[in-house]
Design a protein around this motif. Structure first.
Motif, PDB file in Angstrom:
ATOM      1  N   LEU A  15      29.456   0.645  11.833  1.00  0.00           N
ATOM      2  CA  LEU A  15      28.118   0.920  12.329  1.00  0.00           C
ATOM      3  C   LEU A  15      27.070   1.004  11.226  1.00  0.00           C
ATOM      4  O   LEU A  15      25.878   1.065  11.518  1.00  0.00           O
ATOM      5  CB  LEU A  15      28.127   2.218  13.143  1.00  0.00           C
ATOM      6  CG  LEU A  15      28.965   2.143  14.422  1.00  0.00           C
ATOM      7  CD1 LEU A  15      29.143   3.516  15.027  1.00  0.00           C
ATOM      8  CD2 LEU A  15      28.328   1.196  15.421  1.00  0.00           C
ATOM      9  N   LEU A  16      27.490   1.019   9.977  1.00  0.00           N
ATOM     10  CA  LEU A  16      26.536   0.948   8.881  1.00  0.00           C
ATOM     11  C   LEU A  16      26.235  -0.526   8.605  1.00  0.00           C
ATOM     12  O   LEU A  16      27.118  -1.310   8.287  1.00  0.00           O
ATOM     13  CB  LEU A  16      27.103   1.617   7.628  1.00  0.00           C
ATOM     14  CG  LEU A  16      27.207   3.137   7.704  1.00  0.00           C
ATOM     15  CD1 LEU A  16      27.967   3.682   6.510  1.00  0.00           C
ATOM     16  CD2 LEU A  16      25.829   3.772   7.773  1.00  0.00           C
ATOM     17  N   VAL A  17      24.976  -0.890   8.737  1.00  0.00           N
ATOM     18  CA  VAL A  17      24.572  -2.295   8.645  1.00  0.00           C
ATOM     19  C   VAL A  17      24.534  -2.723   7.186  1.00  0.00           C
ATOM     20  O   VAL A  17      23.882  -2.097   6.352  1.00  0.00           O
ATOM     21  CB  VAL A  17      23.187  -2.493   9.295  1.00  0.00           C
ATOM     22  CG1 VAL A  17      22.707  -3.922   9.098  1.00  0.00           C
ATOM     23  CG2 VAL A  17      23.245  -2.121  10.772  1.00  0.00           C
ATOM     24  N   ARG A  18      25.234  -3.820   6.889  1.00  0.00           N
ATOM     25  CA  ARG A  18      25.238  -4.378   5.540  1.00  0.00           C
ATOM     26  C   ARG A  18      24.882  -5.856   5.621  1.00  0.00           C
ATOM     27  O   ARG A  18      25.561  -6.628   6.282  1.00  0.00           O
ATOM     28  CB  ARG A  18      26.622  -4.258   4.896  1.00  0.00           C
ATOM     29  CG  ARG A  18      27.084  -2.850   4.604  1.00  0.00           C
ATOM     30  CD  ARG A  18      28.493  -2.903   4.028  1.00  0.00           C
ATOM     31  NE  ARG A  18      28.983  -1.616   3.602  1.00  0.00           N
ATOM     32  CZ  ARG A  18      29.581  -0.723   4.385  1.00  0.00           C
ATOM     33  NH1 ARG A  18      29.748  -1.008   5.674  1.00  0.00           N
ATOM     34  NH2 ARG A  18      30.000   0.416   3.918  1.00  0.00           N
ATOM     35  N   GLU A  19      23.832  -6.230   4.905  1.00  0.00           N
ATOM     36  CA  GLU A  19      23.483  -7.644   4.797  1.00  0.00           C
ATOM     37  C   GLU A  19      23.881  -8.153   3.424  1.00  0.00           C
ATOM     38  O   GLU A  19      23.805  -7.408   2.438  1.00  0.00           O
ATOM     39  CB  GLU A  19      21.974  -7.851   4.987  1.00  0.00           C
ATOM     40  CG  GLU A  19      21.527  -7.894   6.436  1.00  0.00           C
ATOM     41  CD  GLU A  19      20.120  -8.459   6.570  1.00  0.00           C
ATOM     42  OE1 GLU A  19      19.397  -8.489   5.559  1.00  0.00           O
ATOM     43  OE2 GLU A  19      19.754  -8.875   7.682  1.00  0.00           O
TER      44      GLU A  19
END
Length: 486
Positions: free
Chosen positions: A103-107
């Motif tokens: 759920l932690l967004v990483r691009e």
């Protein structure tokens, strides 16, 4: 509600709390700054250690986990070293160990927001912020993942530090799905259309909401007089104005405003107490407590963290004790120790301070403490918390902090024993200003990070000699006095 009813509700079930917001890594670079830079008249910090901790929304999540909640954290994090460090911190705290990591967004190529503090022997030299705005695609991913989690959450906390992670949220859908919704935002007016259950501005933020200068004097009376204006500005059912040393005031109910009282504490101990308050508030709402009782829970949790130097979280056990769930078996608070120290000085008695882990009390401990007590009229002993022991030694002690402190407190030589959460005793020294600070004789004064703080507070450093301890399987072993503290 009485304390026992509140405790019964808190113990009845474990709430699932969804935390949405700007995730930050707090980092401390600590070392010595004994020389100046040739390029300019600024100190050179020779870094000896780097310490990381979750910040922003991540700090609220960690506080909720410490209270015992099941926590889901949604925010933006980078594919970089600070991001990996923050993920590790969250995992150690029980946040993001399962689906939270997803759920932690990483691009690709994204960076983690960092607030770095440069410290020389506990003195802050400089803070360096490397924070960035979330991209539109990151914000959209946060919105999607948040909405998927809302229905399963007992409470939702919005933590907005102005970094844009929440800019794409479907607020109407969030409001429909959230059972209990708390907004903790730097600019609460930006969330007025959300219709939160509780908004938590501090006094300065509350004044800015209605275009008033920050109030002086009786801030509770000021908040009460402006209750309708504050309600319109926050758009929340209840506006809970936090007043640091004066506690809080809860506005928006049908009766008189509900107030909570804070405990006196050194200012440096209050760092992070606001996040602890919000965590306690959300936890209580998540188990179904009314908002006034939830405010009491938040205040009790915040009171725990300000009584202990260096701490940032409150455990479920300590919250229960703070709410009246039973005496802590002779363990003192920092406030009680400070009062005792002041009383001793007024009577002409010297205040002696020492500290240690005390994991498994033995004759080395008792002999050391008896000798320390003989140096003055009042002996205060700091006992390292479980978390600080883990940070120092890489593992938890065999005996929990409250049991270790309670046994130390029961010794005839000890007047006050309290738990503290920092790796060194510097915060304790600054809070208590002991006349004598005691360590074992195997340490040289120059090796102690506490030496400078002792000198600044006007006290003196005393080194005790070696103690003998009989060890199983050996005839006799010589043990440094300071080893007796470990």
């Amino acid at each position: 509600m009485d304390a026992q009813s509140i405790l019964a509700a808190l113990h009845a079930r474990r709430p699932r709390v969804l935390v949405l917001g700007d995730v930050i890594l707090d980092r401390w670079h600590e070392g010595d700054a004994a020389r100046l830079c040739r390029e300019g008249p600024v100190p050179v910090l020779d870094v000896e250690s780097v310490t990381d901790a979750p910040g922003g929304a991540a700090n609220t999540a960690v506080n909720l986990a410490a209270l015992g909640a099941e926590v889901v954290l949604v925010g933006v994090i980078g594919n970089d070293e600070p991001g990996r460090a923050l993920t590790a911190c969250l995992g150690e705290a029980g946040v993001g160990t399962h689906d939270g990591a997803r759920l932690l967004v990483r691009e690709p190529g994204g960076t983690t927001s960092v607030k770095a503090r440069m410290m020389a022997h506990d003195h802050l030299l400089l803070r360096v912020d490397s924070c960035r705005q979330a991209s539109p695609t990151e914000a959209a991913a946060v919105a999607e993942r948040a909405q998927a989690e809302v229905a399963a959450a007992d409470a939702v906390v919005v933590c907005d530090y102005g970094l844009g992670a929440l800019s794409a949220l479907d607020r109407a859908a969030l409001r429909r799905g959230a059972k209990a919704l708390v907004v903790d935002a730097r600019h609460p007016a930006a969330w007025a259309n959300l219709g939160a259950d509780v908004a938590t501005p501090n006094a300065e933020e509350a004044a800015a909401l209605i275009g008033e200068p920050c109030p002086d004097g009786d801030r509770r009376a000021w908040a009460t007089a402006h209750a309708s204006e504050l309600a319109a500005a926050t758009g929340a059912r209840h506006t809970l104005v936090t007043l640091d040393t004066e506690g809080t005031i809860l506005l928006g109910g049908s009766g008189a405003p509900h107030v909570t009282a804070s405990r006196p504490a050194p200012e440096q101990n209050a760092v992070g107490a606001g996040d602890t308050f919000v965590a306690g508030l959300a936890y209580a709402l998540g188990v179904g407590l009314p908002v006034d009782a939830a405010a009491d829970v938040g205040q009790a949790a915040a009171g725990v963290v300000v009584e202990r130097p260096g701490t940032t979280t409150c455990s479920a056990e300590r919250l229960a004790a703070a709410l009246g769930g039973g005496p802590r078996r002779g363990i003192s608070s920092l406030e009680a120790a400070r009062a005792a120290a002041a009383a001793a000085r007024s009577e002409g008695r010297a205040v002696v301070l020492t500290n240690g882990v005390f994991d498994g009390l033995h004759r080395g401990h008792t002999a050391f403490l008896e000798e320390a007590a003989g140096l003055g009229g009042l002996l205060i002993v700091g006992v390292n918390s479980d978390d600080s022991v883990r940070r120092l030694h890489g593992e938890l002690p065999a005996i929990g902090e409250d049991d270790r402190a309670a046994v130390v407190a029961a010794l005839a030589s000890v007047d006050h024993a309290l738990v503290f959460d920092s790796e060194t005793a510097v915060p304790l020294i600054r809070a208590l200003s002991p006349d004598i600070y005691v360590k074992g004789g195997d340490y040289l004064p120059g090796m102690l990070t506490e030496a400078g703080a002792v000198e600044e507070s006007g006290g003196r450093l005393e080194m005790l000699g070696y103690l003998e301890r009989k060890l199983p399987g050996a005839r006799k072993a010589r043990q440094p006095a300071d080893e007796a503290q470990r």
